[in-house]
Design an enzyme around this catalytic site. Structure first.
Site, PDB file in Angstrom:
ATOM      1  N   THR A   1      30.300   5.076  -0.718  1.00  0.00           N
ATOM      2  CA  THR A   1      29.335   5.812  -1.735  1.00  0.00           C
ATOM      3  C   THR A   1      30.164   6.473  -3.051  1.00  0.00           C
ATOM      4  O   THR A   1      29.669   6.282  -4.061  1.00  0.00           O
ATOM      5  CB  THR A   1      28.465   7.055  -1.168  1.00  0.00           C
ATOM      6  OG1 THR A   1      27.753   6.633  -0.250  1.00  0.00           O
ATOM      7  CG2 THR A   1      27.989   8.094  -2.083  1.00  0.00           C
TER       8      THR A   1
ATOM      9  N   ASP B   1      21.864  17.334   4.876  1.00  0.00           N
ATOM     10  CA  ASP B   1      22.725  16.294   4.411  1.00  0.00           C
ATOM     11  C   ASP B   1      22.296  15.018   5.423  1.00  0.00           C
ATOM     12  O   ASP B   1      21.703  15.298   6.206  1.00  0.00           O
ATOM     13  CB  ASP B   1      24.367  16.429   4.662  1.00  0.00           C
ATOM     14  CG  ASP B   1      25.351  15.656   4.128  1.00  0.00           C
ATOM     15  OD1 ASP B   1      24.730  14.805   3.403  1.00  0.00           O
ATOM     16  OD2 ASP B   1      26.536  15.449   4.103  1.00  0.00           O
ATOM     17  N   LYS B   2      22.996  13.724   5.020  1.00  0.00           N
ATOM     18  CA  LYS B   2      22.693  12.547   5.606  1.00  0.00           C
ATOM     19  C   LYS B   2      24.006  11.845   5.852  1.00  0.00           C
ATOM     20  O   LYS B   2      24.681  11.962   5.069  1.00  0.00           O
ATOM     21  CB  LYS B   2      21.657  11.944   4.931  1.00  0.00           C
ATOM     22  CG  LYS B   2      21.248  10.287   5.232  1.00  0.00           C
ATOM     23  CD  LYS B   2      22.371   9.492   4.077  1.00  0.00           C
ATOM     24  CE  LYS B   2      22.096   8.037   4.330  1.00  0.00           C
ATOM     25  NZ  LYS B   2      23.442   7.338   3.373  1.00  0.00           N
ATOM     26  N   HIS B   3      24.028  11.228   6.994  1.00  0.00           N
ATOM     27  CA  HIS B   3      25.174  10.338   7.001  1.00  0.00           C
ATOM     28  C   HIS B   3      24.529   8.782   7.619  1.00  0.00           C
ATOM     29  O   HIS B   3      23.894   8.844   8.529  1.00  0.00           O
ATOM     30  CB  HIS B   3      26.218  10.831   8.259  1.00  0.00           C
ATOM     31  CG  HIS B   3      27.320   9.744   8.590  1.00  0.00           C
ATOM     32  ND1 HIS B   3      28.240   9.486   7.627  1.00  0.00           N
ATOM     33  CD2 HIS B   3      27.506   9.094   9.478  1.00  0.00           C
ATOM     34  CE1 HIS B   3      29.373   8.744   8.031  1.00  0.00           C
ATOM     35  NE2 HIS B   3      28.909   8.321   8.916  1.00  0.00           N
ATOM     36  N   SER B   4      25.174   7.547   7.219  1.00  0.00           N
ATOM     37  CA  SER B   4      24.787   6.507   7.527  1.00  0.00           C
ATOM     38  C   SER B   4      26.130   5.723   8.341  1.00  0.00           C
ATOM     39  O   SER B   4      27.282   6.172   7.693  1.00  0.00           O
ATOM     40  CB  SER B   4      24.572   5.454   6.645  1.00  0.00           C
ATOM     41  OG  SER B   4      24.768   4.178   6.565  1.00  0.00           O
TER      42      SER B   4
ATOM     43  N   ARG C   1      44.522   6.082  15.255  1.00  0.00           N
ATOM     44  CA  ARG C   1      43.549   5.219  15.821  1.00  0.00           C
ATOM     45  C   ARG C   1      43.660   3.880  15.491  1.00  0.00           C
ATOM     46  O   ARG C   1      43.526   2.981  16.032  1.00  0.00           O
ATOM     47  CB  ARG C   1      42.131   5.781  15.961  1.00  0.00           C
ATOM     48  CG  ARG C   1      41.844   6.955  16.925  1.00  0.00           C
ATOM     49  CD  ARG C   1      40.607   7.777  16.587  1.00  0.00           C
ATOM     50  NE  ARG C   1      39.617   6.905  16.794  1.00  0.00           N
ATOM     51  CZ  ARG C   1      38.594   6.902  15.823  1.00  0.00           C
ATOM     52  NH1 ARG C   1      38.085   8.039  15.022  1.00  0.00           N
ATOM     53  NH2 ARG C   1      37.432   6.028  16.000  1.00  0.00           N
TER      54      ARG C   1
ATOM     55  N   LYS D   1      33.774  16.199   9.980  1.00  0.00           N
ATOM     56  CA  LYS D   1      33.878  16.137   8.346  1.00  0.00           C
ATOM     57  C   LYS D   1      32.443  16.636   8.144  1.00  0.00           C
ATOM     58  O   LYS D   1      32.317  17.469   7.055  1.00  0.00           O
ATOM     59  CB  LYS D   1      34.137  14.896   7.706  1.00  0.00           C
ATOM     60  CG  LYS D   1      35.500  14.312   8.278  1.00  0.00           C
ATOM     61  CD  LYS D   1      35.669  13.014   7.578  1.00  0.00           C
ATOM     62  CE  LYS D   1      35.047  11.865   7.866  1.00  0.00           C
ATOM     63  NZ  LYS D   1      35.639  11.357   9.270  1.00  0.00           N
ATOM     64  N   LYS D   2      31.207  16.215   8.531  1.00  0.00           N
ATOM     65  CA  LYS D   2      29.851  16.435   8.067  1.00  0.00           C
ATOM     66  C   LYS D   2      29.576  17.859   8.385  1.00  0.00           C
ATOM     67  O   LYS D   2      29.100  18.756   7.589  1.00  0.00           O
ATOM     68  CB  LYS D   2      28.857  15.715   8.785  1.00  0.00           C
ATOM     69  CG  LYS D   2      28.679  14.372   8.134  1.00  0.00           C
ATOM     70  CD  LYS D   2      28.175  14.412   6.675  1.00  0.00           C
ATOM     71  CE  LYS D   2      28.181  13.036   5.984  1.00  0.00           C
ATOM     72  NZ  LYS D   2      27.698  13.192   4.571  1.00  0.00           N
TER      73      LYS D   2
ATOM     74  N   SER E   1      34.830  12.145  14.768  1.00  0.00           N
ATOM     75  CA  SER E   1      35.276  11.983  13.317  1.00  0.00           C
ATOM     76  C   SER E   1      34.275  11.913  12.604  1.00  0.00           C
ATOM     77  O   SER E   1      34.435  12.666  11.473  1.00  0.00           O
ATOM     78  CB  SER E   1      35.899  10.456  13.465  1.00  0.00           C
ATOM     79  OG  SER E   1      36.307  10.270  12.067  1.00  0.00           O
TER      80      SER E   1
END
Length: 433
Positions: free
Chosen positions: A119, A79-82, A167, A186-187, A182
């Site tokens: 997304t 996977d990828k996260h930005s 928060r 999730k990832k 955070s």
């Protein structure tokens, strides 16, 4: 285990035992930790921070507070996260490219936040697409297609959902430790074997400076690896939109062009997508040159487009998306050019301002209950260093009505600076592993 003891330790610049932080995360999900205690903990972390060991323990506890997926697939689960930017639609291309390269991508994504697009909102610009699928459906699509871009269920990292809401109302969002926990909780709940991070800096990013982006990238990479997931990051430039389009349907259209093999329509988007794909494949043991060849072939052969179209159909979208995507994407009723008020070079672009302009047009949410207009936004946006003459287009504006178009046009001219010659810097600034 006592919430007060955990809070007191952080307040005194001490790191609670890992098992205490794991318990605290579980208490966030179960309700054993009160709102007051959660707020006090968040403030203590903002002021005093956590150690690396503490950050890993909190992340793992939040990950394990709900369902954690496991997979038995004939390829790596990646996977990828930005960290968010404007014109950033990499995920829509990256997931099917990796699937075409033999990986499996169960991508749990989010919606627009602030000035940045989401997304899921982009996918939902395609008629019929439903990103809210049960776990059984996520597993089926991932196995059959190779990729599935969906929203998080309520059973994924519930501790994060509770802590983030607290928060948000206690001025404790801006903490590298809490941001890291955070994002990763999730990832990592998706059961990944490899993760690549795109940490952005510049005018269109949340992190405005290279130094701040590097601090976050190092925290994310070290924490994810400490939690058992192979992870690396690229720090990338966001001083101009990544793609020359902002807005949900307009960004999908750009992605369809790139998936069709037209890299020239969005060279920076194409370059970054390829770089991130190669990075995460190399972490799984592929030689970088071999990975590059596979990624390029996935795009040029149409294999990635085929995976994307298959995923869209599996999510309820049109079955002919690969062939007739032009006809399926919504179009705004008011379309026109925003022109340069003077001649010169494009010397600066305020990406955050452009993102907020799109939100103001209806392309994002100003309050949680807002309905998004998928058709509005900007296309054919100029790039840094480009020469323009007075009256040349800065972009094409897509709006719902004439009044909003006029207001947006003035704001766009203010957000794009025309002046002395400026050159583009590198897109990928640094790698962190």
């Amino acid at each position: 285990m006592d919430a007060r003891a955990v809070i007191a330790a952080v307040r005194k610049h001490e790191t609670p035992p890992p098992e205490a932080l794991v318990w605290f995360a579980q208490g966030l999900a179960s309700g054993a930790v009160s709102d007051a205690q959660a707020g006090a903990f968040a403030m203590a972390v903002v002021l005093n921070g956590l150690s690396q060991e503490g950050r890993v323990a909190l992340t793992q506890g939040m990950r394990d507070s709900g369902d954690v997926l496991s997979w038995d697939l004939p390829g790596p689960v990646l996977d990828k996260h930005s960290t968010g930017g404007v014109g950033d639609c990499v995920s829509l291309i990256l997931a099917p490219v990796l699937a075409a390269c033999g990986a499996y991508v169960p991508m749990i994504s989010g919606r627009g936040l602030g000035h940045t697009g989401g997304t899921l909102d982009k996918l939902e610009a395609i008629p019929g697409v439903d990103v809210n699928v049960p776990e059984r459906r996520l597993r089926l699509i991932t196995r059959e297609v190779g990729c599935a871009i969906v929203g998080a269920s309520t059973t994924i990292a519930p501790a994060d959902r509770r802590l983030y809401a607290i928060r948000d109302v206690t001025a404790t969002v801006e903490s590298v430790d809490l941001i890291t926990a955070s994002i990763l909780s999730k990832k990592l709940a998706a059961g990944l074997e490899g993760l690549v991070l795109d940490v952005k800096c510049g005018s269109g990013a949340f992190m405005k400076t290279h130094e701040d982006a590097k601090t976050l990238a190092q925290a994310l990479v070290s924490t994810a690896n400490g939690a058992g997931c192979k992870t690396a990051a690229l720090i990338t430039d966001m001083n101009q939109p990544l793609a020359p389009a902002l807005g949900n349907a307009l960004e999908v259209a750009i992605c369809m062009e790139v998936l069709s093999g037209n890299a020239a329509v969005a060279p920076r988007l194409h370059e970054l997508t390829v770089s991130l794909c190669v990075q995460v494949l190399a972490m799984q043991g592929a030689h970088p040159d071999d990975a590059l060849d596979k990624v390029r072939d996935a795009l040029s052969s149409g294999a990635a487009m085929e995976r994307f179209a298959h995923m869209i159909a599996a999510l309820g979208g049109p079955p002919d998306m690969a062939q007739d995507w032009h006809t399926h994407l919504p179009k705004a009723p008011v379309v026109g050019e925003v022109t340069a008020p003077q001649s010169g070079y494009i010397s600066a672009i305020d990406g955050e301002a452009l993102g907020l302009i799109v939100v103001g047009l209806g392309g994002g949410r100003q309050v949680e209950t807002d309905q998004i207009d998928p058709a509005v936004g900007l296309s054919e946006v100029v790039s840094l260093g480009q020469v323009v003459q007075r009256g040349d287009p800065l972009c094409v504006l897509h709006a719902a009505d004439e009044d909003s178009a006029m207001a947006a046009a003035q704001a766009i001219q203010a957000a794009i600076t025309i002046g002395a010659k400026a050159s583009q810097g590198p897109l990928v600034l640094e790698g962190v592993s």
